[in-house]
Design a protein around this motif. Sequence first.
Motif, mmCIF file in Angstrom:
data_model
loop_
_atom_site.group_PDB
_atom_site.id
_atom_site.type_symbol
_atom_site.label_atom_id
_atom_site.label_comp_id
_atom_site.label_asym_id
_atom_site.label_seq_id
_atom_site.Cartn_x
_atom_site.Cartn_y
_atom_site.Cartn_z
ATOM 1 N N GLY A 237 0.807 -1.208 0.000
ATOM 2 C CA GLY A 237 0.000 0.000 0.000
ATOM 3 C C GLY A 237 0.841 1.259 0.000
ATOM 4 N N LEU A 238 1.910 1.274 0.800
ATOM 5 C CA LEU A 238 2.777 2.449 0.842
ATOM 6 C C LEU A 238 3.568 2.617 -0.445
ATOM 7 C CD1 LEU A 238 3.856 2.190 4.538
ATOM 8 C CD2 LEU A 238 3.001 4.269 3.463
ATOM 9 N N ARG A 239 4.005 1.501 -1.032
ATOM 10 C CA ARG A 239 4.730 1.598 -2.300
ATOM 11 C C ARG A 239 3.808 2.123 -3.411
ATOM 12 N NH1 ARG A 239 10.127 1.590 -2.123
ATOM 13 N NH2 ARG A 239 10.067 1.009 -4.321
ATOM 14 N N LEU A 240 2.550 1.684 -3.415
ATOM 15 C CA LEU A 240 1.597 2.198 -4.398
ATOM 16 C C LEU A 240 1.321 3.679 -4.169
ATOM 17 C CD1 LEU A 240 -0.932 -0.773 -4.605
ATOM 18 C CD2 LEU A 240 0.413 0.133 -6.516
ATOM 19 N N PHE A 241 1.166 4.079 -2.890
ATOM 20 C CA PHE A 241 0.943 5.487 -2.579
ATOM 21 C C PHE A 241 2.091 6.345 -3.090
ATOM 22 C CE2 PHE A 241 2.329 8.806 0.436
ATOM 23 C CZ PHE A 241 1.361 9.760 0.156
ATOM 24 N N ALA A 242 3.330 5.923 -2.821
ATOM 25 C CA ALA A 242 4.483 6.719 -3.233
ATOM 26 C C ALA A 242 4.551 6.833 -4.750
ATOM 27 C CB ALA A 242 5.766 6.091 -2.695
ATOM 28 N N ARG A 243 4.280 5.724 -5.446
ATOM 29 C CA ARG A 243 4.329 5.757 -6.911
ATOM 30 C C ARG A 243 3.247 6.681 -7.466
ATOM 31 N NH1 ARG A 243 5.640 0.392 -10.241
ATOM 32 N NH2 ARG A 243 7.518 0.811 -9.011
ATOM 33 N N ALA B 206 1.806 9.231 -5.871
ATOM 34 C CA ALA B 206 2.110 10.613 -5.501
ATOM 35 C C ALA B 206 3.173 11.207 -6.421
ATOM 36 C CB ALA B 206 2.569 10.666 -4.048
ATOM 37 N N ARG B 207 4.158 10.399 -6.787
ATOM 38 C CA ARG B 207 5.180 10.883 -7.717
ATOM 39 C C ARG B 207 4.576 11.145 -9.099
ATOM 40 N NH1 ARG B 207 9.206 6.175 -5.588
ATOM 41 N NH2 ARG B 207 10.122 7.310 -3.813
ATOM 42 N N LYS B 208 3.698 10.247 -9.522
ATOM 43 C CA LYS B 208 3.033 10.415 -10.814
ATOM 44 C C LYS B 208 2.166 11.675 -10.816
ATOM 45 C CE LYS B 208 -0.437 8.086 -13.736
ATOM 46 N NZ LYS B 208 -1.307 6.868 -13.837
ATOM 47 N N ALA B 209 1.482 11.924 -9.677
ATOM 48 C CA ALA B 209 0.589 13.083 -9.581
ATOM 49 C C ALA B 209 1.342 14.378 -9.342
ATOM 50 C CB ALA B 209 -0.417 12.859 -8.459
ATOM 51 N N GLY C 42 -4.688 13.842 -1.412
ATOM 52 C CA GLY C 42 -6.008 13.383 -1.774
ATOM 53 C C GLY C 42 -6.367 13.048 -3.197
ATOM 54 N N GLY C 43 -7.132 13.962 -3.816
ATOM 55 C CA GLY C 43 -7.729 13.679 -5.104
ATOM 56 C C GLY C 43 -6.717 13.394 -6.197
ATOM 57 N N GLU C 44 -5.584 14.124 -6.211
ATOM 58 C CA GLU C 44 -4.576 13.906 -7.234
ATOM 59 C C GLU C 44 -4.025 12.487 -7.178
ATOM 60 O OE1 GLU C 44 -4.674 16.398 -5.149
ATOM 61 O OE2 GLU C 44 -4.264 18.323 -6.117
ATOM 62 N N VAL C 45 -3.726 12.006 -5.963
ATOM 63 C CA VAL C 45 -3.189 10.656 -5.810
ATOM 64 C C VAL C 45 -4.251 9.624 -6.168
ATOM 65 C CG1 VAL C 45 -2.167 9.006 -4.200
ATOM 66 C CG2 VAL C 45 -1.548 11.421 -4.063
ATOM 67 N N SER C 46 -5.511 9.890 -5.801
ATOM 68 C CA SER C 46 -6.596 8.962 -6.132
ATOM 69 C C SER C 46 -6.667 8.721 -7.629
ATOM 70 C CB SER C 46 -7.940 9.521 -5.641
ATOM 71 O OG SER C 46 -7.970 9.629 -4.245
ATOM 72 N N ARG C 47 -6.601 9.789 -8.408
ATOM 73 C CA ARG C 47 -6.666 9.653 -9.851
ATOM 74 C C ARG C 47 -5.419 8.964 -10.404
ATOM 75 N NH1 ARG C 47 -9.287 14.580 -8.922
ATOM 76 N NH2 ARG C 47 -7.340 15.775 -9.009
ATOM 77 N N ALA C 48 -4.269 9.253 -9.812
ATOM 78 C CA ALA C 48 -3.016 8.678 -10.304
ATOM 79 C C ALA C 48 -2.896 7.194 -9.989
ATOM 80 C CB ALA C 48 -1.829 9.434 -9.705
ATOM 81 N N LEU C 49 -3.635 6.706 -9.012
ATOM 82 C CA LEU C 49 -3.571 5.286 -8.667
ATOM 83 C C LEU C 49 -4.089 4.396 -9.789
ATOM 84 C CD1 LEU C 49 -4.683 5.228 -4.922
ATOM 85 C CD2 LEU C 49 -2.583 4.202 -5.821
ATOM 86 N N HIS C 50 -5.078 4.871 -10.525
ATOM 87 C CA HIS C 50 -5.681 4.060 -11.578
ATOM 88 C C HIS C 50 -4.655 3.723 -12.651
ATOM 89 C CE1 HIS C 50 -9.646 6.106 -10.268
ATOM 90 N NE2 HIS C 50 -9.497 4.949 -9.654
#
Length: 486
Positions: free
Chosen positions: A418-424, A426-429, A434-442
């Motif tokens: 979960g943390l590795r996905l969050f970091a990836r 967040a870097r993409k976004a 919040g919302g920026e990371v949510s969209r970048a997760l997809h």
Amino acid sequence: MHEIVLVNETHLGVPPHEAFGMFGRSGGPSWLFSARFEHAEPGAAAGVDIPLPFAAPGGETTVRGTARIVEVRPYRRIVLQHETPWTGRITITFAREPGGTRVRTVTELDQEALGWMTGGTGRAVPDGEGPADATCVALLTSMSGSAGLFGRAAANCAALAAEEINAEGGIGGRPVRIEVIDDRTHAATGLARLRELDQRRGLAAVVGVHSSATFDAVSRYARESGLLYLYTAANEGSRVQDGTLFRLGESVADQLAQAVPALMRESGGRAWYLIGNDYSWPRAVSTQGRRIAEHHGGHVVGERLVRLGESAFDDVLEDIEASGADLVLSSLVGWSSIDFERRFHAAGLRRRIRTLAPLLEESTREHLGAAGSGVWSCLPYFSALDTAENADFLRRYRATFGPWAPSPSALTESAYEGLRLFARAARKAGSPRGGEVSRALHGLTLAGPRGRVSVGADGRLRQSMYLAEATATGFAIRGQLPSGTA
């Protein structure tokens, strides 16, 4: 640095070898003799009931914790290392004296223990205040209570992920700082502590490894505040994404769709007994289990839900035996699962009744030992996975936390993923919020210890599932379900 040292001495009217043999047996003369483990040997997991020097804010005077036996000198000395709800050390010495044995217990407790007893909210991982510009992420988990045996491995996995993320430059040049919140396996406590820490620190995200009951309590706050919430534990599977909330863990359908018919084929059994704790996830397991079993020609002959933390199962075992069941679907959690499986094994029921326990993972199995042999589980990760990626992960984990650290499991390794996905994301976004990371997760993919995982357009985590059978020393992988087909 240890902050509290408790010393206790008692005299037992038996020679040292008999006093030593009393350790770990029920009915002993002091709390340490109620420790629960299979063998007194280095590396063995133990459950201990710890007396508190003063009542905790919740009124507790004792707390059930986990420890690891790290040293044994027969008839002379035993040393245990605390894992949950805090770290510390217990040293027990046995000395011959006139008329019997003097047993001396020295318990060393650290700052985590002080925080727990005084109602502290969070703990940083790794230790220290850290830079003021750090990106603060919470790990909400259970370090105490009936699900507390998972907490230390979850905190370790989160710390390892943060260490690796920071070695890569953090997020936007800012280091990630992890705060561990103990919900004490109590939903209202989890909500109160998350809210307080978020308002005090301004969390970028929270990774949740806890019960569905706590998720139900905190989800409304997370939605209303826009807090990114990655719930990585097994869950009911309803509404995978809701704004900034993601249920990334495996769903009940993922676990049972093929595991239930596989055990029926393996055993030839058809009559199921359903046993679980009384909250949302076990109720979903029972509902789905009944549907899937009946679809494949099985039927349910009995069902029981018990309170979270229940340890008395004599009447349940009598009911199972009288029902004519040849299969059990257990959605018991934490210490309830351990207490049930130990009694089930001791009653001799394992010889003729097969069990599927979809939340039986490494932390629980370690406390069962041989009593868990033959129980099936279905999860997206086991430490026994024979892959280069998992071998490398376990090597890093042991190098960081030592040979006696609790083994990662599907529940706890999910904090790392979960943390590795969050970091990836967040870097993409370009932002950890919040919302920026949510969209970048997809659409993100990650090759990690459990294999390749990806987040779909619907927010669902696509990953493989594995069928495994517990043994006295670990898990034997029995099969792999293709990713995304469960």
